[in-house]
Design a protein around this motif. Structure first.
Motif, PDB file in Angstrom:
ATOM      1  N   UNK A 134       0.840  -1.204   0.000  1.00  0.00           N
ATOM      2  CA  UNK A 134       0.000   0.000   0.000  1.00  0.00           C
ATOM      3  C   UNK A 134       0.871   1.249   0.000  1.00  0.00           C
ATOM      4  N   UNK A 135       1.906   1.260   0.843  1.00  0.00           N
ATOM      5  CA  UNK A 135       2.786   2.430   0.961  1.00  0.00           C
ATOM      6  C   UNK A 135       3.500   2.736  -0.346  1.00  0.00           C
ATOM      7  N   UNK A 136       3.669   1.714  -1.175  1.00  0.00           N
ATOM      8  CA  UNK A 136       4.425   1.932  -2.400  1.00  0.00           C
ATOM      9  C   UNK A 136       3.538   2.220  -3.606  1.00  0.00           C
ATOM     10  N   UNK A 137       2.247   2.317  -3.387  1.00  0.00           N
ATOM     11  CA  UNK A 137       1.349   2.712  -4.468  1.00  0.00           C
ATOM     12  C   UNK A 137       1.642   4.156  -4.853  1.00  0.00           C
ATOM     13  N   UNK A 138       1.182   4.556  -6.045  1.00  0.00           N
ATOM     14  CA  UNK A 138       1.291   5.953  -6.441  1.00  0.00           C
ATOM     15  C   UNK A 138       0.566   6.842  -5.445  1.00  0.00           C
ATOM     16  N   UNK A 139       0.919   8.119  -5.450  1.00  0.00           N
ATOM     17  CA  UNK A 139       0.431   9.032  -4.416  1.00  0.00           C
ATOM     18  C   UNK A 139      -1.098   9.129  -4.401  1.00  0.00           C
ATOM     19  N   UNK A 140      -1.686   9.154  -5.588  1.00  0.00           N
ATOM     20  CA  UNK A 140      -3.133   9.325  -5.623  1.00  0.00           C
ATOM     21  C   UNK A 140      -3.846   8.125  -4.997  1.00  0.00           C
ATOM     22  N   UNK A 141      -3.393   6.933  -5.315  1.00  0.00           N
ATOM     23  CA  UNK A 141      -4.002   5.736  -4.735  1.00  0.00           C
ATOM     24  C   UNK A 141      -3.718   5.647  -3.241  1.00  0.00           C
ATOM     25  N   UNK A 177      -7.525   1.381  -7.796  1.00  0.00           N
ATOM     26  CA  UNK A 177      -6.420   1.373  -6.826  1.00  0.00           C
ATOM     27  C   UNK A 177      -6.335   0.023  -6.116  1.00  0.00           C
ATOM     28  N   UNK A 178      -7.484  -0.526  -5.750  1.00  0.00           N
ATOM     29  CA  UNK A 178      -7.475  -1.825  -5.070  1.00  0.00           C
ATOM     30  C   UNK A 178      -6.985  -2.912  -6.022  1.00  0.00           C
ATOM     31  N   UNK A 179      -7.329  -2.771  -7.292  1.00  0.00           N
ATOM     32  CA  UNK A 179      -6.868  -3.751  -8.273  1.00  0.00           C
ATOM     33  C   UNK A 179      -5.345  -3.673  -8.405  1.00  0.00           C
ATOM     34  N   UNK A 180      -4.827  -2.469  -8.373  1.00  0.00           N
ATOM     35  CA  UNK A 180      -3.371  -2.311  -8.447  1.00  0.00           C
ATOM     36  C   UNK A 180      -2.683  -2.902  -7.222  1.00  0.00           C
ATOM     37  N   UNK A 181      -3.313  -2.665  -6.093  1.00  0.00           N
ATOM     38  CA  UNK A 181      -2.738  -3.227  -4.864  1.00  0.00           C
ATOM     39  C   UNK A 181      -2.754  -4.751  -4.938  1.00  0.00           C
ATOM     40  N   UNK A 182      -3.868  -5.293  -5.414  1.00  0.00           N
ATOM     41  CA  UNK A 182      -3.981  -6.751  -5.549  1.00  0.00           C
ATOM     42  C   UNK A 182      -2.904  -7.284  -6.501  1.00  0.00           C
ATOM     43  N   UNK A 183      -2.682  -6.558  -7.595  1.00  0.00           N
ATOM     44  CA  UNK A 183      -1.683  -6.998  -8.577  1.00  0.00           C
ATOM     45  C   UNK A 183      -0.287  -7.007  -7.944  1.00  0.00           C
ATOM     46  N   UNK A 184       0.001  -6.000  -7.145  1.00  0.00           N
ATOM     47  CA  UNK A 184       1.317  -5.951  -6.482  1.00  0.00           C
ATOM     48  C   UNK A 184       1.472  -7.126  -5.524  1.00  0.00           C
TER      49      UNK A 184
ATOM     50  N   UNK B  24       3.458  -0.499 -11.572  1.00  0.00           N
ATOM     51  CA  UNK B  24       2.592  -1.480 -12.228  1.00  0.00           C
ATOM     52  C   UNK B  24       2.258  -0.937 -13.605  1.00  0.00           C
ATOM     53  N   UNK B  25       2.440  -1.733 -14.592  1.00  0.00           N
ATOM     54  CA  UNK B  25       2.261  -1.268 -15.960  1.00  0.00           C
ATOM     55  C   UNK B  25       0.836  -0.816 -16.216  1.00  0.00           C
ATOM     56  N   UNK B  26       0.701   0.251 -16.990  1.00  0.00           N
ATOM     57  CA  UNK B  26      -0.626   0.713 -17.370  1.00  0.00           C
ATOM     58  C   UNK B  26      -1.269  -0.212 -18.393  1.00  0.00           C
ATOM     59  N   UNK B  27      -0.496  -1.149 -18.907  1.00  0.00           N
ATOM     60  CA  UNK B  27      -1.030  -2.082 -19.901  1.00  0.00           C
ATOM     61  C   UNK B  27      -1.881  -3.170 -19.255  1.00  0.00           C
ATOM     62  N   UNK B  28      -1.802  -3.210 -17.976  1.00  0.00           N
ATOM     63  CA  UNK B  28      -2.604  -4.169 -17.203  1.00  0.00           C
ATOM     64  C   UNK B  28      -4.038  -4.216 -17.746  1.00  0.00           C
ATOM     65  N   UNK B  29      -4.588  -5.410 -17.934  1.00  0.00           N
ATOM     66  CA  UNK B  29      -5.927  -5.484 -18.542  1.00  0.00           C
ATOM     67  C   UNK B  29      -6.939  -4.717 -17.693  1.00  0.00           C
ATOM     68  N   UNK B  30      -7.732  -3.888 -18.381  1.00  0.00           N
ATOM     69  CA  UNK B  30      -8.744  -3.118 -17.654  1.00  0.00           C
ATOM     70  C   UNK B  30      -9.938  -3.991 -17.308  1.00  0.00           C
ATOM     71  N   UNK B  31     -10.187  -5.025 -18.166  1.00  0.00           N
ATOM     72  CA  UNK B  31     -11.267  -5.930 -17.799  1.00  0.00           C
ATOM     73  C   UNK B  31     -10.731  -6.953 -16.808  1.00  0.00           C
ATOM     74  N   UNK B  35      -8.543 -11.696 -14.764  1.00  0.00           N
ATOM     75  CA  UNK B  35      -7.764 -12.223 -13.647  1.00  0.00           C
ATOM     76  C   UNK B  35      -8.642 -12.442 -12.413  1.00  0.00           C
ATOM     77  N   UNK B  36      -9.928 -12.472 -12.654  1.00  0.00           N
ATOM     78  CA  UNK B  36     -10.843 -12.782 -11.567  1.00  0.00           C
ATOM     79  C   UNK B  36     -10.959 -11.679 -10.529  1.00  0.00           C
ATOM     80  N   UNK B  37     -10.580 -10.448 -10.905  1.00  0.00           N
ATOM     81  CA  UNK B  37     -10.618  -9.391  -9.910  1.00  0.00           C
ATOM     82  C   UNK B  37     -11.304  -8.160 -10.464  1.00  0.00           C
TER      83      UNK B  37
END
Lengths: 191, 183
Positions: A134-141, A177-184, B24-31, B35-37
């Motif tokens: 979470x701490x390493x997310x971009x500032x807006x998130x 933002x939550x999706x990005x966190x999940x991806x990380x 995290x790449x911006x290319x990440x799928x938007x749908x 990835x079930x999320x």
């Protein structure tokens, strides 16, 4: 405290009901603190902003026009005071980086020590990983999620007042933002 | 709080740009369905996880709860409030090379205003229109330092406020309290 009780609690507090005031402090303090932290204020500045906001809330209690929106009033006052702190520190020390004070410290607080009991070790580890990512997310998130994660989840009206963003943009931004966190987290195999 | 809009510029750019400088790449799928999320429940679970983390790692400091509880005594239902109408921090043009300029503040209520200058030496001020007044410097729910304004309305306090402060003025006719402010 249910958010729908806020208006009635404010009105009771105006009439001198100390228990109503206590419920407001307990229910809305996490929001105020989250807004302070979303702005990355240091401990010292954060404590002063928090106090200023509650003193001013007490002072204005009988004059708040829309008691049911007291949470938004607090969030917006906290934002305003936090921006003032940022502005004054930029004026005095224009080259200083924003302080990164809400990093996870190596020193364990009593709460953390409790978590370190054997049964809770896994939970503790997961919480640390989530926090670190979470701490390493971009500032807006980072800012948005820090406000959303307040105990007693804030309303979108309150989030909007806390960050100066439109209510309508909060839902999509939150999901992104939550999706990005999940991806990380997935990338680190943390959860 | 009339200058609230003036401050938006500080963070405005953060919200105009992507701001997702998180590797995290911006290319990440938007749908996210792929990835079930994409799901509300999954988002909600992760938010709950964050809420638990915040409760453990960055909770509201206990002493702050106590101070906010005590602030109930600061309700001043009979006093009039003098609002902050000028603050050099936000309303004045910064002077190049002056590292620690005095903070100039003006609080106004109908028919009465207070000019205050805060420096590292202390606090000086004047009640306008000029008049004698008893003044308390409030620095929280329990402490107050009493002062007297002379017949020109001038007053001084030898210690700068530590933390948030407000002034409570008793003129002949009424009680006026300035908006709480962080010095």
């Amino acid at each position: 405290m249910d958010r729908s009780d806020v208006g009635a609690l404010v009105r009771s507090a105006v009439d001198g009901d100390a228990a109503a005031w206590k419920a407001l402090v307990e229910g809305l303090s996490p929001l105020v603190w989250s807004v302070v932290r979303a702005h990355r204020l240091s401990d010292a500045d954060g404590h002063e902003v928090y106090q200023t906001v509650w003193f001013r809330f007490a002072q204005n209690l009988g004059r708040i026009r829309e008691p049911h929106k007291a949470g938004s009033w607090l969030a917006s006052t906290t934002r305003h005071e936090s921006l003032k702190v940022i502005r004054s520190s930029q004026r005095l020390m224009p080259t200083d980086d924003p302080q990164l004070l809400d990093r996870v410290s190596e020193d364990r607080t009593p709460e953390q020590s409790v978590l370190d009991s054997e049964e809770a070790a896994a939970e503790s580890e997961r919480i640390r990983r989530v926090w670190q990512e979470f701490e390493e997310l971009g500032e807006r998130c980072r800012q948005l999620l820090r406000v959303l994660m307040a105990a007693q989840p804030p309303s979108y009206q309150e989030v909007s007042a806390a960050l100066g963003i439109a209510v309508g943009s909060i839902g999509p931004l939150r999901q992104r933002c939550l999706r990005r966190l999940r991806a990380r987290l997935d990338a680190r195999g943390a959860l | 709080m009339g200058d609230m809009n003036g401050l938006n510029g500080l963070y405005g750019h953060d919200f105009d740009e992507d701001g997702f400088d998180d590797g995290v790449s911006d290319e990440e799928p938007e749908d996210g369905a792929a990835d079930g999320f994409d799901d509300g429940p999954d988002c909600d679970l992760l938010e709950e996880e964050l809420r638990r983390a915040a409760a453990v790692l960055d909770p509201v400091p206990t002493e702050l709860y106590r101070i906010a509880m005590e602030a109930f005594s600061l309700r001043d239902l009979d006093a009039r409030i003098a609002e902050l109408t000028f603050d050099s921090l936000t309303d004045a043009i910064p002077v190049r090379g002056v590292l620690d300029p005095p903070r100039m503040l003006t609080f106004s209520a109908e028919g009465l205003s207070v000019d205050v200058e805060v420096t590292s030496e202390g606090l000086m001020g004047q009640v306008l229109p000029p008049q004698t007044a008893r003044i308390e410097v409030l620095s929280g729910p329990r402490t107050a330092a009493p002062l007297t304004a002379d017949d020109l309305g001038r007053f001084t306090c030898d210690a700068p406020p530590a933390g948030p402060f407000a002034l409570r003025l008793r003129t002949g006719a009424e009680v006026v309290v300035t908006e709480w402010l962080r010095a």
